[in-house]
Design a protein around this motif. Structure first.
Motif, PDB file in Angstrom:
ATOM      1  N   GLY A 157       0.816  -1.206   0.000  1.00  0.00           N
ATOM      2  CA  GLY A 157       0.000   0.000   0.000  1.00  0.00           C
ATOM      3  C   GLY A 157       0.850   1.257   0.000  1.00  0.00           C
ATOM      4  N   ILE A 158       1.964   1.230   0.736  1.00  0.00           N
ATOM      5  CA  ILE A 158       2.867   2.379   0.791  1.00  0.00           C
ATOM      6  C   ILE A 158       3.484   2.630  -0.572  1.00  0.00           C
ATOM      7  CG2 ILE A 158       5.041   3.212   1.772  1.00  0.00           C
ATOM      8  CD1 ILE A 158       4.238   1.729   4.360  1.00  0.00           C
ATOM      9  N   ARG A 159       3.826   1.547  -1.281  1.00  0.00           N
ATOM     10  CA  ARG A 159       4.389   1.693  -2.634  1.00  0.00           C
ATOM     11  C   ARG A 159       3.400   2.437  -3.539  1.00  0.00           C
ATOM     12  NH1 ARG A 159       5.532  -3.189  -3.433  1.00  0.00           N
ATOM     13  NH2 ARG A 159       7.828  -3.224  -3.428  1.00  0.00           N
ATOM     14  N   LEU A 160       2.119   2.048  -3.483  1.00  0.00           N
ATOM     15  CA  LEU A 160       1.113   2.706  -4.317  1.00  0.00           C
ATOM     16  C   LEU A 160       0.871   4.150  -3.882  1.00  0.00           C
ATOM     17  CD1 LEU A 160      -1.616  -0.038  -4.884  1.00  0.00           C
ATOM     18  CD2 LEU A 160       0.101   0.808  -6.489  1.00  0.00           C
ATOM     19  N   GLN A 161       1.017   4.415  -2.594  1.00  0.00           N
ATOM     20  CA  GLN A 161       0.818   5.776  -2.098  1.00  0.00           C
ATOM     21  C   GLN A 161       1.833   6.763  -2.660  1.00  0.00           C
ATOM     22  OE1 GLN A 161       0.872   5.413   2.185  1.00  0.00           O
ATOM     23  NE2 GLN A 161      -0.907   4.051   2.193  1.00  0.00           N
ATOM     24  N   GLN A 162       2.946   6.251  -3.170  1.00  0.00           N
ATOM     25  CA  GLN A 162       3.981   7.136  -3.702  1.00  0.00           C
ATOM     26  C   GLN A 162       3.730   7.515  -5.164  1.00  0.00           C
ATOM     27  OE1 GLN A 162       5.614   8.101  -1.075  1.00  0.00           O
ATOM     28  NE2 GLN A 162       4.545   6.374  -0.098  1.00  0.00           N
ATOM     29  N   VAL A 163       2.731   6.896  -5.809  1.00  0.00           N
ATOM     30  CA  VAL A 163       2.489   7.156  -7.231  1.00  0.00           C
ATOM     31  C   VAL A 163       2.194   8.634  -7.511  1.00  0.00           C
ATOM     32  CG1 VAL A 163       0.925   6.693  -9.168  1.00  0.00           C
ATOM     33  CG2 VAL A 163       1.843   4.795  -7.809  1.00  0.00           C
ATOM     34  N   PRO A 164       1.313   9.297  -6.744  1.00  0.00           N
ATOM     35  CA  PRO A 164       1.090  10.728  -7.023  1.00  0.00           C
ATOM     36  C   PRO A 164       2.358  11.559  -6.889  1.00  0.00           C
ATOM     37  CG  PRO A 164      -0.659   9.860  -5.624  1.00  0.00           C
ATOM     38  CD  PRO A 164       0.404   8.800  -5.688  1.00  0.00           C
ATOM     39  N   LEU A 165       3.216  11.206  -5.926  1.00  0.00           N
ATOM     40  CA  LEU A 165       4.474  11.932  -5.762  1.00  0.00           C
ATOM     41  C   LEU A 165       5.390  11.696  -6.958  1.00  0.00           C
ATOM     42  CD1 LEU A 165       6.462  13.608  -4.090  1.00  0.00           C
ATOM     43  CD2 LEU A 165       7.163  11.486  -2.951  1.00  0.00           C
ATOM     44  N   VAL A 166       5.515  10.445  -7.372  1.00  0.00           N
ATOM     45  CA  VAL A 166       6.338  10.128  -8.535  1.00  0.00           C
ATOM     46  C   VAL A 166       5.807  10.850  -9.767  1.00  0.00           C
ATOM     47  CG1 VAL A 166       6.994   8.271 -10.130  1.00  0.00           C
ATOM     48  CG2 VAL A 166       7.145   7.906  -7.660  1.00  0.00           C
ATOM     49  N   ASN A 167       4.486  10.967  -9.877  1.00  0.00           N
ATOM     50  CA  ASN A 167       3.893  11.656 -11.020  1.00  0.00           C
ATOM     51  C   ASN A 167       4.371  13.099 -11.103  1.00  0.00           C
ATOM     52  OD1 ASN A 167       1.787  11.893 -13.225  1.00  0.00           O
ATOM     53  ND2 ASN A 167       0.996  13.406 -11.775  1.00  0.00           N
ATOM     54  N   ARG A 168       4.558  13.764  -9.956  1.00  0.00           N
ATOM     55  CA  ARG A 168       5.045  15.144  -9.970  1.00  0.00           C
ATOM     56  C   ARG A 168       6.433  15.232 -10.593  1.00  0.00           C
ATOM     57  NH1 ARG A 168       3.923  16.401  -3.681  1.00  0.00           N
ATOM     58  NH2 ARG A 168       1.835  15.503  -3.592  1.00  0.00           N
ATOM     59  N   TYR A 169       7.277  14.261 -10.283  1.00  0.00           N
ATOM     60  CA  TYR A 169       8.628  14.267 -10.838  1.00  0.00           C
ATOM     61  C   TYR A 169       8.617  13.882 -12.310  1.00  0.00           C
ATOM     62  CZ  TYR A 169      10.586  15.089  -6.260  1.00  0.00           C
ATOM     63  OH  TYR A 169      10.907  15.674  -5.053  1.00  0.00           O
ATOM     64  N   LEU A 170       7.675  13.019 -12.692  1.00  0.00           N
ATOM     65  CA  LEU A 170       7.553  12.653 -14.107  1.00  0.00           C
ATOM     66  C   LEU A 170       7.077  13.853 -14.917  1.00  0.00           C
ATOM     67  CD1 LEU A 170       7.940  10.129 -15.888  1.00  0.00           C
ATOM     68  CD2 LEU A 170       5.492   9.688 -15.627  1.00  0.00           C
ATOM     69  N   VAL A 171       6.124  14.614 -14.374  1.00  0.00           N
ATOM     70  CA  VAL A 171       5.665  15.844 -15.019  1.00  0.00           C
ATOM     71  C   VAL A 171       6.834  16.807 -15.193  1.00  0.00           C
ATOM     72  CG1 VAL A 171       4.284  17.942 -14.671  1.00  0.00           C
ATOM     73  CG2 VAL A 171       3.265  15.692 -14.272  1.00  0.00           C
ATOM     74  N   TYR A 172       7.599  16.984 -14.121  1.00  0.00           N
ATOM     75  CA  TYR A 172       8.753  17.893 -14.149  1.00  0.00           C
ATOM     76  C   TYR A 172       9.758  17.449 -15.205  1.00  0.00           C
ATOM     77  CZ  TYR A 172      13.227  19.835 -12.501  1.00  0.00           C
ATOM     78  OH  TYR A 172      14.450  20.447 -12.417  1.00  0.00           O
ATOM     79  N   PHE A 173      10.066  16.153 -15.249  1.00  0.00           N
ATOM     80  CA  PHE A 173      11.076  15.641 -16.176  1.00  0.00           C
ATOM     81  C   PHE A 173      10.618  15.761 -17.629  1.00  0.00           C
ATOM     82  CE2 PHE A 173      12.487  11.806 -18.578  1.00  0.00           C
ATOM     83  CZ  PHE A 173      13.791  12.211 -18.796  1.00  0.00           C
ATOM     84  N   ILE A 174       9.404  15.333 -17.939  1.00  0.00           N
ATOM     85  CA  ILE A 174       8.943  15.366 -19.328  1.00  0.00           C
ATOM     86  C   ILE A 174       8.719  16.806 -19.781  1.00  0.00           C
ATOM     87  CG2 ILE A 174       7.116  14.643 -20.917  1.00  0.00           C
ATOM     88  CD1 ILE A 174       6.887  12.057 -19.435  1.00  0.00           C
TER      89      ILE A 174
END
Length: 368
Positions: free
Chosen positions: A137-154
């Motif tokens: 569950g903790i792994r999935l909870q990090q998806v929105p955070l990872v999305n912010r970095y993916l937005v920043y990178f792309i």
């Protein structure tokens, strides 16, 4: 402690510090592997648009209005971060025949896995009250955070798309966007190409009807906006290209992440605007007013909630006679800029870069 108290302690004392560490890991990964990851992304994008063009050639796909990147939680649970990529027509998420592919963001998944592995090492101290199942569950909870970095990178990679002449490589709608988000959820525009032929009067009417919202993530090009009134509008992450903006009023605007390319901006007034991460490199800004602007590098007020802002970029720009009084531009890049007769009273430019800047010698002690 009972299980409820153990979980509360685990999240407060273990998970939250690790989440902060995860953000640092993501930042450091993007910084240290910037060239490699950018090249990988651009190779993916070039190959992908070839597939789109082929589909259009055999008439299984019409004009493209959106390329949507979507993080799939099922992929995260399966041990990877393969991001779904869909080229869609103007119906966007309702397009029944998108051209699909995957982009591997394994660099981000590896950061999350390092966090999970560190958390695993703490489970023994909770004597079975916290199990490995909780970590899923903790792994999935990090998806929105990872999305912010993916937005920043792309979005940063999107700067490289500006010179690709995408409209010559595949058939595009007049208004084309690249977006990043979670699957069938909210997404954010990271690149826009607007080829509509619009007069400044039409743009003004659009802004008035939308209460200024239409300028967020917008793309303005080949226009004359001389002496135009644009104050108090939200232009975040918009792109201005080959525009005459002499004496235009941008006071109190949201200009976060804006990109200004080949623009004439003599005498423009940016007073009291937010310009975090803005790129004015190579622009003519003689006599421009930046009084009281805020655009320091990193996180505003030190609040770390995702990627920080890049330094404001004035590299090789003409800032002769510009007014920076009271501005907060810590870490800004002024290398190669013309800084003759600029005003700096009460400006905060700690850590700013002035390599080869004309007029740098003999300026006030503000630079010390």
């Amino acid at each position: 402690m009972n299980r409820k108290d153990s979980l509360k302690h685990f999240y407060a004392e273990q998970v939250e510090p690790e989440r902060v560490r995860l953000m640092e890991d993501l930042r450091r990964t993007l910084e240290s592997r910037s060239t490699e990851l950018t090249e990988e992304y651009m190779e993916h994008f070039r190959e992908y648009i070839k597939e789109v063009a082929l589909a259009q050639e055999v008439r299984t796909k019409e004009k493209i209005a959106y390329i949507q990147y979507s993080i799939l939680r099922t992929e995260v649970l399966g041990g990877a971060m393969n991001v779904l990529v869909e080229a869609c027509d103007s119906s966007w998420l309702l397009d029944r025949r998108p051209v699909r592919a995957f982009y591997s963001a394994q660099w981000a998944y590896e950061c999350v896995e390092r966090m999970i592995e560190r958390l695993k090492q703490t489970l023994a101290s909770y004597q079975g009250a916290v199990t490995a199942v909780e970590l899923e569950g903790i792994r999935l909870q990090q998806v929105p955070l990872v999305n912010r970095y993916l937005v920043y990178f792309i979005r940063r990679c999107g700067y490289l798309l500006e010179d690709m002449e995408l409209h010559l490589q595949m058939k595009l709608e007049q208004n084309f966007e690249v977006r990043v988000g979670e699957y069938l959820d909210a997404s954010e525009c990271v690149f826009r190409l607007d080829q509509r032929e619009r007069s400044i009067e039409e743009i003004g009417e659009e802004l008035e009807e939308s209460n200024g919202i239409a300028v967020m993530y917008a793309h303005f090009q080949r226009l004359s906006m001389v002496e135009m009134e644009c104050s108090d509008l939200d232009f975040r992450f918009s792109r201005f290209e080959n525009i005459d903006l002499k004496l235009t009023d941008f006071q109190r605007c949201m200009l976060v992440g804006t990109r200004w390319r080949n623009c004439e901006m003599e005498g423009v007034n940016f007073s009291n605007s937010l310009i975090y991460g803005a790129d004015f490199s190579g622009c003519s800004l003689q006599g421009a007013v930046f009084r009281g602007v805020v655009g320091d590098i990193g996180h505003p007020e030190g609040l770390v909630q995702g990627p920080g802002y890049d330094a404001v970029n004035f590299k090789n720009s003409n800032l002769k006679g510009a007014d920076f009084r009271g501005a907060d531009l810590r870490g800004a890049n002024f290398s190669g800029a013309n800084l003759v007769d600029t005003l700096w009273n009460n400006a905060n430019i700690e850590g700013a870069i002035f390599d080869n800047a004309e007029g740098r010698t003999g300026l006030s002690n503000t630079f010390a």
